[in-house]
Motif scaffolding. Sequence first.
Motif, PDB file in Angstrom:
ATOM      1  N   LYS A  24       0.833  -1.208   0.000  1.00 30.82           N
ATOM      2  CA  LYS A  24       0.000   0.000   0.000  1.00 30.82           C
ATOM      3  C   LYS A  24       0.866   1.255   0.000  1.00 30.82           C
ATOM      4  O   LYS A  24       0.605   2.201  -0.744  1.00 30.82           O
ATOM      5  CB  LYS A  24      -0.928  -0.015   1.215  1.00 30.82           C
ATOM      6  N   GLU A  25       1.911   1.255   0.838  1.00 31.69           N
ATOM      7  CA  GLU A  25       2.788   2.433   0.884  1.00 31.69           C
ATOM      8  C   GLU A  25       3.544   2.622  -0.424  1.00 31.69           C
ATOM      9  O   GLU A  25       3.691   3.747  -0.909  1.00 31.69           O
ATOM     10  CB  GLU A  25       3.782   2.314   2.042  1.00 31.69           C
ATOM     11  N   VAL A  26       4.007   1.521  -1.020  1.00 33.03           N
ATOM     12  CA  VAL A  26       4.744   1.615  -2.285  1.00 33.03           C
ATOM     13  C   VAL A  26       3.833   2.149  -3.393  1.00 33.03           C
ATOM     14  O   VAL A  26       4.266   2.937  -4.226  1.00 33.03           O
ATOM     15  CB  VAL A  26       5.344   0.234  -2.659  1.00 33.03           C
ATOM     16  N   SER A  27       2.563   1.746  -3.385  1.00 34.33           N
ATOM     17  CA  SER A  27       1.651   2.211  -4.436  1.00 34.33           C
ATOM     18  C   SER A  27       1.292   3.683  -4.292  1.00 34.33           C
ATOM     19  O   SER A  27       0.922   4.326  -5.279  1.00 34.33           O
ATOM     20  CB  SER A  27       0.377   1.365  -4.441  1.00 34.33           C
ATOM     21  N   THR A  28       1.409   4.242  -3.081  1.00 36.21           N
ATOM     22  CA  THR A  28       1.029   5.643  -2.890  1.00 36.21           C
ATOM     23  C   THR A  28       2.213   6.599  -2.880  1.00 36.21           C
ATOM     24  O   THR A  28       1.998   7.813  -2.957  1.00 36.21           O
ATOM     25  CB  THR A  28       0.252   5.821  -1.570  1.00 36.21           C
TER      26      THR A  28
END
Length: 165
Positions: A24-28
């Motif tokens: 999730k953090e990598v995608s945002t």
Amino acid sequence: MPSFDVVSEVNQVEVRNAVDQTNKEVSTRFDFKGSDARVELADKGKERTLTIHADDEFKLKQVTDILTAKFAKRGVDTRCLKSADPEKVSGNKVKQVVTVRTGVEQELAKKIVRLLKDSKIKVQGSIQGDAVRVNGAKKDDLQDAIALVRKSITDFPLQYQNFRD
């Protein structure tokens, strides 16, 4: 006769949560916009593996750092992770396989039993599958054995369970 077990377990739910939070953090994050950076979780029976995909070595290191931070935040000991060397996939893309180790490996179990024998503490260690059972006549001897193993084995996360009087 008092006894306890030396085991190495990892909370699998927390591992899955840490992987989900990392993805999730990598995608945002802005610096990963348009990149193919992600972490995949694979179950092969008892063994779990994480595959980290990234566009280059630098982003692979960043994703690994995010993943270890998420593990630490969720209370999962990062010493249970065994990383393989990064390998090139296609073009500049790289991937790295990380194994989540559970259970006391045979060599480590033999080392623990040898350590207890050499220590002159009146306890006996026996290997029981992927755990080490320690028996002793006195509760104090068992506590000394726990302290000795805790001090000596620092490169692998160990837990002490089933303490019985």
